[in-house]
Design a protein around this motif. Structure first.
Motif, mmCIF file in Angstrom:
data_model
loop_
_atom_site.group_PDB
_atom_site.id
_atom_site.type_symbol
_atom_site.label_atom_id
_atom_site.label_comp_id
_atom_site.label_asym_id
_atom_site.label_seq_id
_atom_site.Cartn_x
_atom_site.Cartn_y
_atom_site.Cartn_z
ATOM 1 N N LYS A 1 0.835 -1.198 0.000
ATOM 2 C CA LYS A 1 0.000 0.000 0.000
ATOM 3 C C LYS A 1 0.867 1.244 0.000
ATOM 4 C CE LYS A 1 -3.562 -2.388 2.509
ATOM 5 N NZ LYS A 1 -3.661 -2.904 3.888
ATOM 6 N N LYS A 2 0.288 2.309 -0.476
ATOM 7 C CA LYS A 2 1.019 3.565 -0.555
ATOM 8 C C LYS A 2 1.500 4.000 0.825
ATOM 9 C CE LYS A 2 0.756 8.055 -2.688
ATOM 10 N NZ LYS A 2 -0.069 9.068 -3.308
ATOM 11 N N GLY A 3 2.756 4.373 0.924
ATOM 12 C CA GLY A 3 3.283 4.931 2.162
ATOM 13 C C GLY A 3 3.716 3.923 3.204
ATOM 14 N N GLU A 4 3.524 2.635 2.949
ATOM 15 C CA GLU A 4 3.953 1.674 3.974
ATOM 16 C C GLU A 4 5.290 1.053 3.589
ATOM 17 O OE1 GLU A 4 1.549 -1.815 4.623
ATOM 18 O OE2 GLU A 4 1.686 -2.441 2.528
ATOM 19 N N ILE A 5 6.015 0.629 4.624
ATOM 20 C CA ILE A 5 7.233 -0.143 4.390
ATOM 21 C C ILE A 5 6.906 -1.586 4.739
ATOM 22 C CG2 ILE A 5 9.615 -0.545 5.081
ATOM 23 C CD1 ILE A 5 9.959 2.371 5.583
ATOM 24 N N LEU A 6 7.113 -2.468 3.763
ATOM 25 C CA LEU A 6 6.787 -3.871 3.954
ATOM 26 C C LEU A 6 8.071 -4.642 4.215
ATOM 27 C CD1 LEU A 6 4.585 -6.095 3.746
ATOM 28 C CD2 LEU A 6 5.118 -6.250 1.305
ATOM 29 N N GLY A 7 8.038 -5.522 5.200
ATOM 30 C CA GLY A 7 9.217 -6.325 5.505
ATOM 31 C C GLY A 7 9.035 -7.757 5.050
ATOM 32 N N PHE A 8 10.129 -8.395 4.633
ATOM 33 C CA PHE A 8 10.139 -9.834 4.365
ATOM 34 C C PHE A 8 11.015 -10.473 5.424
ATOM 35 C CE2 PHE A 8 9.375 -10.522 -0.497
ATOM 36 C CZ PHE A 8 8.146 -9.910 -0.379
ATOM 37 N N SER A 9 10.428 -11.356 6.210
ATOM 38 C CA SER A 9 11.241 -12.059 7.187
ATOM 39 C C SER A 9 11.288 -13.527 6.817
ATOM 40 C CB SER A 9 10.651 -11.863 8.580
ATOM 41 O OG SER A 9 11.499 -12.467 9.515
ATOM 42 N N GLY A 10 11.997 -14.302 7.586
ATOM 43 C CA GLY A 10 12.099 -15.721 7.305
ATOM 44 C C GLY A 10 13.514 -16.186 7.544
ATOM 45 N N LEU A 11 13.682 -17.493 7.673
ATOM 46 C CA LEU A 11 15.012 -18.027 7.916
ATOM 47 C C LEU A 11 15.829 -17.920 6.636
ATOM 48 C CD1 LEU A 11 13.904 -21.243 9.789
ATOM 49 C CD2 LEU A 11 14.631 -19.073 10.772
ATOM 50 N N ILE A 12 17.146 -17.963 6.805
ATOM 51 C CA ILE A 12 18.005 -17.965 5.620
ATOM 52 C C ILE A 12 17.703 -19.231 4.828
ATOM 53 C CG2 ILE A 12 20.415 -18.270 4.891
ATOM 54 C CD1 ILE A 12 21.166 -16.262 7.015
ATOM 55 N N GLY A 13 17.533 -19.076 3.516
ATOM 56 C CA GLY A 13 17.207 -20.235 2.692
ATOM 57 C C GLY A 13 15.713 -20.445 2.528
ATOM 58 N N ALA A 14 14.891 -19.590 3.172
ATOM 59 C CA ALA A 14 13.441 -19.748 3.042
ATOM 60 C C ALA A 14 12.943 -19.247 1.692
ATOM 61 C CB ALA A 14 12.729 -19.009 4.166
ATOM 62 N N GLY A 15 13.766 -18.447 1.020
ATOM 63 C CA GLY A 15 13.384 -17.974 -0.309
ATOM 64 C C GLY A 15 13.071 -16.490 -0.368
ATOM 65 N N GLY B 1 7.517 2.695 -3.231
ATOM 66 C CA GLY B 1 7.234 1.451 -2.535
ATOM 67 C C GLY B 1 8.513 0.850 -1.985
ATOM 68 N N ILE B 2 8.552 0.562 -0.680
ATOM 69 C CA ILE B 2 9.771 0.034 -0.067
ATOM 70 C C ILE B 2 9.486 -1.354 0.486
ATOM 71 C CG2 ILE B 2 11.509 0.388 1.731
ATOM 72 C CD1 ILE B 2 11.660 2.662 -0.134
ATOM 73 N N ILE B 3 10.271 -2.333 0.052
ATOM 74 C CA ILE B 3 10.174 -3.684 0.598
ATOM 75 C C ILE B 3 11.547 -4.064 1.135
ATOM 76 C CG2 ILE B 3 9.724 -6.110 0.050
ATOM 77 C CD1 ILE B 3 7.850 -4.988 -2.203
ATOM 78 N N VAL B 4 11.611 -4.356 2.429
ATOM 79 C CA VAL B 4 12.891 -4.619 3.072
ATOM 80 C C VAL B 4 12.988 -6.094 3.462
ATOM 81 C CG1 VAL B 4 14.359 -4.092 5.046
ATOM 82 C CG2 VAL B 4 13.035 -2.279 3.980
ATOM 83 N N ILE B 5 14.068 -6.723 3.036
ATOM 84 C CA ILE B 5 14.336 -8.094 3.454
ATOM 85 C C ILE B 5 15.423 -8.013 4.512
ATOM 86 C CG2 ILE B 5 15.197 -10.340 2.703
ATOM 87 C CD1 ILE B 5 14.345 -9.490 -0.151
ATOM 88 N N SER B 6 15.199 -8.637 5.673
ATOM 89 C CA SER B 6 16.238 -8.553 6.696
ATOM 90 C C SER B 6 16.213 -9.782 7.589
ATOM 91 C CB SER B 6 16.048 -7.296 7.526
ATOM 92 O OG SER B 6 16.989 -7.268 8.577
ATOM 93 N N SER B 7 17.397 -10.178 8.041
ATOM 94 C CA SER B 7 17.503 -11.281 8.995
ATOM 95 C C SER B 7 17.460 -10.756 10.409
ATOM 96 C CB SER B 7 18.817 -12.029 8.805
ATOM 97 O OG SER B 7 18.902 -12.520 7.519
ATOM 98 N N GLU B 8 17.530 -9.437 10.516
ATOM 99 C CA GLU B 8 17.595 -8.849 11.838
ATOM 100 C C GLU B 8 16.179 -8.480 12.269
ATOM 101 O OE1 GLU B 8 20.105 -5.371 13.559
ATOM 102 O OE2 GLU B 8 20.989 -6.085 11.691
ATOM 103 N N LEU B 9 15.623 -9.244 13.159
ATOM 104 C CA LEU B 9 14.228 -9.013 13.542
ATOM 105 C C LEU B 9 13.989 -7.623 14.135
ATOM 106 C CD1 LEU B 9 13.190 -12.531 14.815
ATOM 107 C CD2 LEU B 9 12.649 -11.417 12.658
ATOM 108 N N PRO B 10 14.858 -7.143 15.042
ATOM 109 C CA PRO B 10 14.590 -5.802 15.588
ATOM 110 C C PRO B 10 14.505 -4.752 14.484
ATOM 111 C CG PRO B 10 16.317 -6.888 16.839
ATOM 112 C CD PRO B 10 16.020 -7.766 15.669
ATOM 113 N N GLU B 11 15.306 -4.916 13.442
ATOM 114 C CA GLU B 11 15.272 -3.964 12.332
ATOM 115 C C GLU B 11 13.905 -3.992 11.643
ATOM 116 O OE1 GLU B 11 17.787 -4.744 8.795
ATOM 117 O OE2 GLU B 11 18.053 -2.568 8.728
#
Lengths: 335, 514
Positions: free
Chosen positions: B281-295, B452-462
């Motif tokens: 959606k407009k104006g939101e930052i979406l995060g992708f979480s998951g274990l390494i290797g989850a895709g 549109g911002i989609i952030v992939i991170s392994s760091e949960l606090p981030e």
């Protein structure tokens, strides 16, 4: 508006005269020009023949045609590739054009066919590298050997005598416009054009990106395989052009021409500041490299130094240039 | 814990040219303790560790081991003194087996002519029994990055060391593997081995370490028992100022919009992921979480046409797009920032300006295909200023910048094409706290501007601090979504790691979503 003024100030500051001077002084090309000038001065005292028009002309003729190959090799090295087959491809071009001429083909058409054939050889090498995934070094080593054989096959091992070439065609290799040989004019035009293109055109910028970091280039949307393929084709095409000019110059096509040319050409490009890892290099530097090697060769001959010494000295120059680079890079990395 | 001092560093200084990397630093390590080392990049941690490992020599100052003055002239010397160092960068030989990699040092020192492979494999298996089930006969190149990291650690464990230095060992590990590593660290410490643990992650430091030393600008700032201080204290000593808000403020309720700017439907890839659908959606930052290797990365790369055999439908501003290559993607303003900055993010030996224009050189070119240098430089300056890039001359090479500033160059490259959607894969990996917070703010500003911002991170606090909504990827599918107060580490870990065949756990996790 104030923004524009701001950035204008900054531009003026960043491109200030002193800092620009400093940058020019730090350039590899400047060092090479100084070394060549020093050699000129020293040699003009050492030998009365050195600074004569005849000697200058002979020296220029010696590096001019090879200089065209150097241009192609320089682009290929920047893209991260290498081509060991240049000597064989140059000879292939000569021999093919000469043979076609002897079969009754008009020399201009024969030359065009030879250049296209060389481009096709480059395309075959490029295919092996980018589509099959082989290394440039090995592929071009194989092609070097194969095409030396092809040359021998075409000529049956004997030089082709081409004294019947029409005068208009020989003019390319032997004629002069005013006092300046056509070969040197051709060389000059190609070098200036490619130096400019390499510095400024978007197409050649992509060659730098690819050679600097192929993966980052791919992640920037650059079709890196295409860039490598075309660089390989360009290098072989330049060999084709050089071969045709050599044929016009010598009116002959010897199958054993250009042995060891690849080493001289690669040495010149590396002395000029290119890295075998790709991503760096300039045409001007590469040409200064080939001029330096040529001046040294000519000087040694004038000084009556045994020709056995020449290779030792040229090899040492290459080694010194590479060692120098190594320490400069280390210094840069540490600062 | 016994309080005997094992290693003592006294007034050690080290300069590189004009830069003072260490200024008369003191440091001490007790026997059997886990001692965390914190500090921004360039604070001097690595220089100090390299001195302890004999890679660098100090200009002045003394090193004592068991109260005896020592000179550590080389890593081999350090090994003899019982010092083991696990570097952050993986330095294994990819084409030989795990066992041979682990015992490289012993093989080198061995007097026998022939390799005793079965012995090597048995001993390697012994080491891995404690660590993770990796077959010692596997070629290193076939292992995932996290397993390669474990091999590095195993290698150090086989050295009979009394001091073990671990430089950000968990950067490439999954949560589970990290926990196993912490267990091993604690049992090693219990046997009297001292561990120096370098990390940026406060949680790890406070959960697992006994003491923490903070470095800043080449100076030792403090050393405290973790039980006496808070993570905020450490962060404040690291940056030398009080950081009040680690993350920029999130979307306010008024800012929330239902307008969908980007939609991915039914994305599938033959081996990496399936049934991926999500909307931004407009104006939101979406995060992708998951274990390494989850895709996670593979989904982003697949959508951008960078990698994989992908099918799916894409809509940008309600217009369906067809993307067959990354070139198409860039043309539509959808870009991907790689997680591996040095490997495929920047051109290290090229100028800052040339890096920034790499995505579309035509933007700074004349119609004839020649680069307009002035335009290229001014574009670079403008974007550099916008991102607060700390740089020398704009024509200097990117290798002259710090990690955080290199990352800003990589982001500036994305911004140069005025993108609509940016996928950022681990945007702050290896970036120091100050620059990290700046990058987060930049991302928030961009999303306010409608990018549109989609952030992939392994760091949960981030992810939790930065994003408005987080999608959890599990084994190539979307395992769940968390937003608002449900965005907690527990909920995300749960969604990321539970098996689908466990309906009770699934329900709990789904419940956490509401």
């Amino acid at each position: 508006m104030s923004n524009a003024v701001d950035s204008g100030h900054r531009l003026a500051h960043e491109m200030g005269f002193i800092s620009r001077l400093r940058r020019i002084a730090a350039m590899r090309e400047t060092a090479l020009v100084l070394i060549i000038l020093a050699l000129f001065i020293a040699m003009s005292f050492a030998s009365p023949y050195f600074l004569t028009w005849l000697n200058m002309r002979a020296m220029a003729m010696a590096f001019a045609v090879e200089g065209i190959v150097v241009v192609g090799m320089c682009v290929l090295l920047i893209s991260g590739g290498i081509d060991l087959s240049v000597g064989s491809i140059v000879t292939f071009s000569m021999v093919l054009a000469g043979w076609l001429f002897l079969q009754g083909v008009d020399p201009w058409t024969a030359s065009a066919i030879a250049i296209v054939a060389c481009a096709a050889v480059g395309a075959a090498m490029g295919y092996c590298v980018t589509k099959i995934g082989l290394h440039h070094f090995i592929v071009s080593l194989a092609f070097m050997v194969i095409f030396r054989g092809v040359c021998l096959l075409i000529t049956q091992g004997r030089p082709l005598g081409l004294f019947t070439l029409p005068a208009e065609f020989k003019f390319i290799g032997q004629g002069s416009i005013g006092a300046i040989p056509v070969v040197i004019i051709l060389f000059f035009v190609i070098v200036v054009a490619f130096d400019f293109l390499l510095r400024r055109s978007t197409v050649f910028r992509k060659v730098f990106y690819t050679g600097s970091n192929e993966k980052a280039a791919a992640y920037s949307g650059i079709r890196t395989k295409k860039v490598i393929f075309l660089s390989t084709v360009l290098c072989s095409t330049m060999c084709g052009i050089a071969g045709v000019i050599y044929m016009a110059r010598f009116s002959s096509a010897p199958p054993y021409f250009g042995l060891g040319m690849e080493l001289n050409v690669i040495a010149a490009v590396v002395i000029g500041g290119a890295s075998l890892q790709g991503g760096t290099g300039t045409i001007l530097g590469a040409i200064l490299g080939v001029i330096l090697l040529s001046v040294v060769t000519s000087s040694l001959a004038l000084l009556d130094v045994s020709s056995y010494w020449q290779d030792i000295i040229r090899g040492s120059i290459l080694l010194i240039a590479v060692i120098f680079d190594h320490y400069m890079n280390k210094k840069k990395a540490a600062s | 814990m016994c309080s005997q001092t094992l290693l003592k560093i006294s007034k050690v200084s080290k300069s590189f040219g004009a830069t003072k990397a260490l200024k008369a630093v003191d440091f001490d390590l007790l026997k059997g303790e886990i001692h965390a080392l914190a500090g921004e990049n360039g604070a001097g941690k690595s220089t100090l560790m390299n001195i302890i490992d004999g890679i660098l020599q100090p200009d002045s100052g003394d090193i004592y081991i068991n109260e005896e003055k020592v000179t550590i002239s080389s890593p081999a010397e350090a090994q003899k003194l019982g010092i083991g160092f696990v570097h952050q960068e993986i330095a294994l030989c990819p084409d030989i087996s795990v066992a041979e990699n682990i015992f490289m040092a012993q093989t080198n020192a061995s007097k026998s002519l022939l390799m005793n492979y079965s012995n090597l494999h048995d001993r390697a298996r012994e080491v891995f029994a404690k660590l993770s089930p990796i077959d010692p006969a596997t070629m290193v190149r076939e292992l995932s990055i996290s397993n390669q990291q474990l091999v590095e650690i195993a290698k150090a464990l086989t050295l009979d060391c009394q001091i073990l230095i671990l430089d950000e060992p968990t950067a490439a590990l999954t949560e589970k593997e990290a926990q196993i590593l912490f267990g091993i660290m604690k049992s090693l410490a219990a046997t009297g081995i001292s561990i120096i643990y370098i990390s940026h992650r406060m949680v790890e430091i406070f959960d697992n370490c006994d003491r923490v030393s903070v470095f800043r600008d080449g100076a030792h700032i403090t050393t405290d028992f973790v039980k006496d201080i808070t993570p905020d204290d450490v962060v404040n000593s690291m940056v030398g100022r009080v950081i009040t808000d680690l993350y920029p403020p999130k979307q306010t309720t008024e800012e929330k919009s239902e307008e969908i700017i980007f939609e991915a439907c039914n994305y599938n890839e033959t081996s990496w992921f399936r049934d991926i659908s999500f909307a931004l959606k407009k104006g939101e930052i979406l995060g992708f979480s998951g274990l390494i290797g989850a895709g996670r990365s593979e989904i982003a790369k697949g959508i951008c046409g960078l990698e994989g055999d992908v099918t799916g439908e894409l809509k940008l501003d309600n217009v369906t797009l067809s993307i067959n290559s990354y070139q198409d993607s860039i043309a539509n303003g959808i870009v991907y920032l790689s997680e591996d900055r040095k490997g495929d993010g920047v051109f290290l030996d090229m100028s800052i300006a040339a890096n920034i224009s790499a995505l579309d050189v035509d933007r700074v070119s004349t119609s004839a295909g020649f680069i307009d240098k002035d335009q290229e430089l001014s574009q670079a300056r403008e974007l550099g200023d916008r991102l607060n890039l700390k740089r020398g001359h704009i024509t200097h090479s990117v290798s002259s910048l710090s990690g955080g500033n290199q990352q800003k160059v990589a982001i500036a490259k994305m911004l140069s094409i005025k993108p609509r959607i940016i996928f950022l894969d681990e945007p702050t990996r290896g970036v120091d706290v100050g620059a990290k917070s700046e990058i987060h703010k930049i991302l928030r500003d961009l999303s306010r501007e409608g990018v549109g911002i989609i952030v992939i991170s392994s760091e949960l606090p981030e992810l939790i601090g930065l994003c408005d909504r987080v999608l959890v990827i599990r084994e190539g599918t979307i395992g769940g979504e968390v937003t608002g107060d449900a965005m907690t580490e527990e909920n995300i870990m749960h969604l990321a790691s539970i098996a689908q065949s466990d309906p009770i756990l699934m329900q709990t996790a789904q419940g956490g979503r509401a």
